[in-house]
Design an enzyme around this catalytic site. Structure first.
Site, PDB file in Angstrom:
ATOM      1  CG  LEU A  15      14.824  53.539  98.277  1.00  0.00           C
ATOM      2  CD1 LEU A  15      14.270  54.913  97.943  1.00  0.00           C
ATOM      3  CD2 LEU A  15      14.900  53.363  99.789  1.00  0.00           C
ATOM      4  CE  LYS A  17      13.920  52.592  90.679  1.00  0.00           C
ATOM      5  NZ  LYS A  17      15.118  52.145  91.438  1.00  0.00           N
ATOM      6  N   GLY A  18      11.084  48.085  92.058  1.00  0.00           N
ATOM      7  CA  GLY A  18      10.570  46.942  91.310  1.00  0.00           C
ATOM      8  C   GLY A  18       9.426  46.257  92.026  1.00  0.00           C
ATOM      9  CB  ILE A  19       8.986  45.123  95.553  1.00  0.00           C
ATOM     10  CG1 ILE A  19      10.137  44.113  95.512  1.00  0.00           C
ATOM     11  CG2 ILE A  19       7.845  44.576  96.401  1.00  0.00           C
ATOM     12  CD1 ILE A  19       9.772  42.783  94.908  1.00  0.00           C
ATOM     13  CD  GLU A 148      25.232  56.493  84.947  1.00  0.00           C
ATOM     14  OE1 GLU A 148      24.548  57.130  85.795  1.00  0.00           O
ATOM     15  OE2 GLU A 148      26.363  56.055  85.179  1.00  0.00           O
ATOM     16  CE  LYS A 224       7.291  69.160 108.081  1.00  0.00           C
ATOM     17  NZ  LYS A 224       8.458  68.925 108.982  1.00  0.00           N
ATOM     18  CB  CYS A 382      22.147  25.477  85.445  1.00  0.00           C
ATOM     19  SG  CYS A 382      22.828  26.065  83.869  1.00  0.00           S
ATOM     20  CG  LEU A 383      28.098  24.432  87.653  1.00  0.00           C
ATOM     21  CD1 LEU A 383      28.876  23.765  86.526  1.00  0.00           C
ATOM     22  CD2 LEU A 383      28.855  25.656  88.174  1.00  0.00           C
ATOM     23  NE  ARG A 463      29.251  30.079  75.790  1.00  0.00           N
ATOM     24  CZ  ARG A 463      29.089  31.088  76.657  1.00  0.00           C
ATOM     25  NH1 ARG A 463      29.483  30.940  77.917  1.00  0.00           N
ATOM     26  NH2 ARG A 463      28.532  32.220  76.291  1.00  0.00           N
ATOM     27  CG  HIS A 504      18.322  28.441  85.077  1.00  0.00           C
ATOM     28  ND1 HIS A 504      19.088  28.716  86.187  1.00  0.00           N
ATOM     29  CD2 HIS A 504      19.181  28.328  84.034  1.00  0.00           C
ATOM     30  CE1 HIS A 504      20.359  28.790  85.834  1.00  0.00           C
ATOM     31  NE2 HIS A 504      20.448  28.551  84.534  1.00  0.00           N
ATOM     32  CD  GLU A 506      16.483  29.038  88.684  1.00  0.00           C
ATOM     33  OE1 GLU A 506      17.604  29.505  88.380  1.00  0.00           O
ATOM     34  OE2 GLU A 506      16.190  27.820  88.589  1.00  0.00           O
TER      35      GLU A 506
END
Length: 526
Positions: A15, A17-19, A148, A224, A382-383, A463, A504, A506
């Site tokens: 949904l 939540k993080g944003i 959990e 309500k 990276c790769l 790696r 990375h 980004e």
């Protein structure tokens, strides 16, 4: 002591939540407060580093080398600050810490239980990020009702009692469905979710309702929810519709005075903010400029969240440059089957993203050859850098079968490999480079023009490394950035924009401060 805001989710996952948490953090920072965010993920993995991106999306990496959930990336971009490994805890980490303490005898022979030992560990985790902060926002992953997450909800219930009245509040994010057949907006799912959360000892103070962009919640519907969810007023009901951009969400919440309500409930005062710069950012994102077609080539394209930071970095760089990027996810396996020209023709710039394993690598090699031979603006990550080196060795230098030892351990030309003394070289142990490292830029290169600095710092998660035995053997391919003998950036000066990095970039792009490599790519696409 910091005050705490707990963000939970109900009905279904995904949904936002993080944003929601990140947007509220942005609103409070704009008002001059010190704010941090912590993510509690109930799953039993110690961290998402061993999860497939197809399972859980992008693995974000903090400066201190923690492999985290992608929400930490959203937090950093919205808050405009770097977070640490303390900003994320998983159920696996919590249980592992408690078990290790038990093995060391720290519980003095007592019977170790979920309550109080696991819950105390969770509470200590939440307390650990509060020093020097006015407000800590804690997001609990998953959905209320998941087995959990029950321990985490219990810990929050206990912690709120410890904090005392007026020092914490609970925000619950739920789904607001619309039934097309009857034309009704239904609140029963929200009522049920709030009832379940309340039965576990946490009563929501504010409810954020998520819905489609065309859904309207009238005052009767709000009343309500207030009545059946035991809220104080209709101001405690926030309607967060789908937005055209995630960066619009703080403005949607601001317009409904969520920040004012939160501060009032916490008994806090703060300066006002009209979010002028943020509104300017959103205006540029939504109303854009000249559209440019950007291909994001990778292994995990059926799960867009696997590349969320890359996509956001492209968008933010577009704002800086005055370009509206139209991003298309392209599976490298499709390029392997159909050919690069068939799949990539017509794109104004191409990004080749990171990944692990042999699948799709040939398609990546074809991608690099195509952009190199057709002089298409290119950024390898990276790769993407490793494959760029492999392609150059094979198709320009003539090293037939050149490869990475990750893909072909017995290759005659191991241009990419694992260094035997990597622990000594990196100074951080293990075989994977994680977290922030220096990178020294060679003057007179494309990298030096983009960074305008001699030394930079970038985040890593990999790696395998460029094999230094091949330095000087790949004539024409310029090494423009390195750290302690490790190659960080390569570029092909024969192309107008061809650059690839081992790190990375980004992970460092933020609104108002997009990463130089993405800015350079967007400029080259015009």
């Amino acid at each position: 002591m910091a005050k705490y805001i707990f963000v939970t989710g109900g009905v279904v996952s995904g949904l936002g939540k993080g944003i929601t948490a990140a947007s509220l953090g942005r609103l409070l920072i704009e008002r001059g407060l010190n704010v941090t965010i912590q993510k509690l993920d109930p799953y039993l993995n110690v961290d998402p580093g061993t999860m497939s991106p197809m399972e859980h999306g992008e693995v974000f990496v903090t400066e201190d080398g923690a492999e985290t959930d992608l929400d930490i990336g959203h937090y950093e971009r919205f808050l405009g600050r770097s977070l640490t490994r303390g900003s994320t805890r998983t159920g696996g980490q919590i249980y592992l810490n408690v078990i290790n303490k038990e093995r060391r005898g720290e519980y003095l022979g007592k019977n170790v239980q979920i309550v109080p030992h696991i819950t105390n560990e969770i509470i200590d985790t939440m307390k650990s990020v509060g020093e020097g902060q006015d407000i800590v926002i804690v997001e609990v992953g998953g959905t209320v009702g998941d087995i959990e997450s029950m321990t985490f909800i219990e810990a929050i219930s206990q912690f709120r009692k410890q904090l005392g009245h007026g020092n914490s509040l609970s925000i619950h994010v739920t789904l607001l469905p619309h039934l097309p057949m009857s034309g009704e907006v239904k609140t029963k799912l929200t009522q049920a979710s709030v009832r379940e959360l309340s039965s576990m000892g946490v009563r929501p103070d504010i409810i954020v309702l998520r819905s489609g962009a065309d859904i309207e919640l009238d005052e009767e519907g709000r009343k309500k929810i207030v009545m059946f969810c035991n809220l104080d007023s209709i101001n405690d009901v926030i309607h967060n519709k789908d937005c055209r951009s995630i960066y619009e969400v703080p403005l949607v919440l601001k317009d409904q005075k969520l920040d004012d309500n939160v501060l009032a409930k916490l008994g806090m005062t703060a300066s006002q903010s009209e979010m002028k710069e943020w509104r300017k950012l959103v205006k540029h994102l939504l109303n854009g400029y000249e559209t440019k077609k950007i291909a994001l080539v990778g292994k995990y394209t059926t799960m867009p969240d696997a590349y969320i930071s890359v996509m956001e970095s492209i968008k933010l760089a577009g704002v800086e440059v005055g370009v509206k990027p139209q991003i298309t996810l392209v599976d490298c396996g499709e390029i392997e089957k159909k050919g690069a020209k068939q799949v990539l023709a017509g794109f104004d710039a191409i990004v080749l993203a990171g990944g692990f394993g042999t699948r799709g690598v040939l398609g990546m090699i074809h991608t690099v050859q195509y952009v190199r031979e057709n002089d298409i603006p290119f950024l390898g990550i990276c790769l993407g850098m490793q494959v760029s080196v492999i392609e150059y060795a094979r198709n320009v230098i003539g090293m037939e079968g050149a490869d990475s030892t990750e893909f072909r351990p017995d290759t005659k030309y191991p241009v990419v490999h694992i260094m035997e003394n990597q622990k000594e070289v990196t100074g951080k142990g293990g075989s994977m480079r994680l977290g922030l490292y220096d990178c020294h830029i060679k003057s007179g290169t494309l990298a030096s023009k983009l960074y305008k600095a001699k030394t930079i710092q970038e985040r890593h998660r990999h790696r395998y490394e460029f094999n230094n035995e091949f330095r000087g053997k790949l004539e024409g391919l310029v090494i423009s950035g390195e750290n302690n003998g490790l190659v960080e950036i390569v570029e092909n000066p024969k192309n107008k924009f061809f650059i690839a990095c081992q790190f990375h970039p980004e992970f460092l792009s933020k609104p108002g401060s997009p990463h130089p490599l993405f800015v350079g790519l967007m400029k080259a696409s015009r």
